[in-house]
Design an enzyme around this catalytic site. Sequence first.
Site, mmCIF file in Angstrom:
data_model
loop_
_atom_site.group_PDB
_atom_site.id
_atom_site.type_symbol
_atom_site.label_atom_id
_atom_site.label_comp_id
_atom_site.label_asym_id
_atom_site.label_seq_id
_atom_site.Cartn_x
_atom_site.Cartn_y
_atom_site.Cartn_z
ATOM 1 N N HIS A 1 44.019 -40.158 28.299
ATOM 2 C CA HIS A 1 44.672 -39.691 29.526
ATOM 3 C C HIS A 1 46.184 -39.767 29.380
ATOM 4 O O HIS A 1 46.727 -40.841 29.109
ATOM 5 C CB HIS A 1 44.232 -40.560 30.710
ATOM 6 C CG HIS A 1 42.810 -40.323 31.108
ATOM 7 N ND1 HIS A 1 42.064 -41.228 31.835
ATOM 8 C CD2 HIS A 1 41.999 -39.253 30.873
ATOM 9 C CE1 HIS A 1 40.853 -40.726 32.036
ATOM 10 N NE2 HIS A 1 40.782 -39.542 31.462
ATOM 11 N N HIS B 1 42.649 -53.672 30.376
ATOM 12 C CA HIS B 1 41.756 -52.581 30.772
ATOM 13 C C HIS B 1 41.795 -51.413 29.801
ATOM 14 O O HIS B 1 40.889 -50.587 29.767
ATOM 15 C CB HIS B 1 42.126 -52.087 32.173
ATOM 16 C CG HIS B 1 42.027 -53.151 33.215
ATOM 17 N ND1 HIS B 1 43.086 -53.555 34.000
ATOM 18 C CD2 HIS B 1 40.984 -53.945 33.562
ATOM 19 C CE1 HIS B 1 42.692 -54.537 34.799
ATOM 20 N NE2 HIS B 1 41.437 -54.796 34.556
ATOM 21 N N THR C 1 41.012 -43.218 37.963
ATOM 22 C CA THR C 1 39.675 -43.740 37.646
ATOM 23 C C THR C 1 39.673 -45.261 37.563
ATOM 24 O O THR C 1 38.720 -45.864 37.073
ATOM 25 C CB THR C 1 39.136 -43.141 36.327
ATOM 26 O OG1 THR C 1 39.977 -43.568 35.250
ATOM 27 C CG2 THR C 1 39.087 -41.627 36.390
ATOM 28 N N THR C 2 40.764 -45.886 38.025
ATOM 29 C CA THR C 2 40.859 -47.343 38.100
ATOM 30 C C THR C 2 41.324 -47.707 39.510
ATOM 31 O O THR C 2 41.965 -46.887 40.180
ATOM 32 C CB THR C 2 41.876 -47.886 37.083
ATOM 33 O OG1 THR C 2 43.127 -47.216 37.271
ATOM 34 C CG2 THR C 2 41.399 -47.687 35.658
ATOM 35 N N HIS D 1 46.939 -43.580 27.817
ATOM 36 C CA HIS D 1 45.971 -44.652 27.580
ATOM 37 C C HIS D 1 44.626 -44.046 27.223
ATOM 38 O O HIS D 1 44.484 -42.815 27.237
ATOM 39 C CB HIS D 1 45.863 -45.561 28.812
ATOM 40 C CG HIS D 1 45.306 -44.854 30.004
ATOM 41 N ND1 HIS D 1 46.089 -44.319 30.991
ATOM 42 C CD2 HIS D 1 44.021 -44.582 30.362
ATOM 43 C CE1 HIS D 1 45.313 -43.747 31.902
ATOM 44 N NE2 HIS D 1 44.052 -43.887 31.539
ATOM 45 N N HIS E 1 40.096 -44.410 27.090
ATOM 46 C CA HIS E 1 38.815 -44.966 27.550
ATOM 47 C C HIS E 1 37.846 -44.823 26.391
ATOM 48 O O HIS E 1 37.793 -43.771 25.748
ATOM 49 C CB HIS E 1 38.311 -44.210 28.775
ATOM 50 C CG HIS E 1 39.262 -44.274 29.936
ATOM 51 N ND1 HIS E 1 39.210 -45.258 30.888
ATOM 52 C CD2 HIS E 1 40.313 -43.481 30.267
ATOM 53 C CE1 HIS E 1 40.188 -45.078 31.772
ATOM 54 N NE2 HIS E 1 40.871 -44.001 31.413
#
Length: 314
Positions: A167, A110, A255-256, A142, A144
Amino acid sequence: MHNSSRWGLGVMLQFLLLAALGIAHLQAKIRLSEAYLNAISADDAAEQASGSYNYDQQGRDWEGLCQDGQQQSPIPLTYNEAIVTGIPRIHFYNYDQNLESPLVLTNNGHTANMVLPPTQNGQRAYINGGLLPGSFEAQSVHFHWGSANSKGSEHSINFQRYDVEMHIVHKNIRYAHQTVAEASAYWDGLAVLGVMFRAVDRAFSQNTGLLRIFNRLPLIIPYQANTTVAGRLTAGQLLGNIITGEFYSYNGSLTTPDCAESVTWTVFKDVAELPRRQIMKLWNLQESRMRPLINNYRALQDINDRPIYYRALQ
Ligand SMILES: [Zn+2]
């Protein structure tokens, strides 16, 4: 007394954890602390527990709280609708201390994720101030991102989305003895710092800490691949030289999946630069279905009358 059977158990435990994480082949070369391995293992378990979600519909098909929650993230952040108030700045502690080395960078299907170990002095990098309900220790970082023809930030700022959003996930020290997943059950469990990146052909100044991580991305192209980032790295180097005195803050969610509503968000207004050729390395990563891991951002969520605060430089 030095207990050799205990030491043997530690080595065995380390091997089992590394094997479970598919990084047993690294065992010969590296030595990770037991605490760091446990944290990586817990992060991996949480990732597995979150199920086999994907970004085909930018999360619109995710269920449970992701569907029904009223305090979800990301949201559009706009200066005109924010409450501009004299909130304290974010205070950073141990952000200038070298983290335990090496660090492990993972493609979890992800995102590119790095669990952050304690610093070399044994303490954790942590933050407080802003609208944070307490002090929060840095746990992982991590990203995005988008694709060759789309931007990948999750939040928007004044109707603008950016190429990459980083993030840095923090956990309330109240829950120091619980995992990040366990802390996410509490409204004040987590704090995430969000940093926007703009792709540039030639960066004005290079963030060498971040480049060290990005240079390892070609080694984690397959799903569940791991690599190490050796050498000295501080949590502060992730932020580079962005202005941290101006930010948006609000109460939101992961957000996951499971989209737990446990996050105090701090999204910096300042936008960092990252060479486009570095960002392109993210687009090469693969997700579990062996497809390119691109556009791993969730669609914007309803604000639902939540107050959004903005801190200006005073
Ligand atoms: Zn994220």
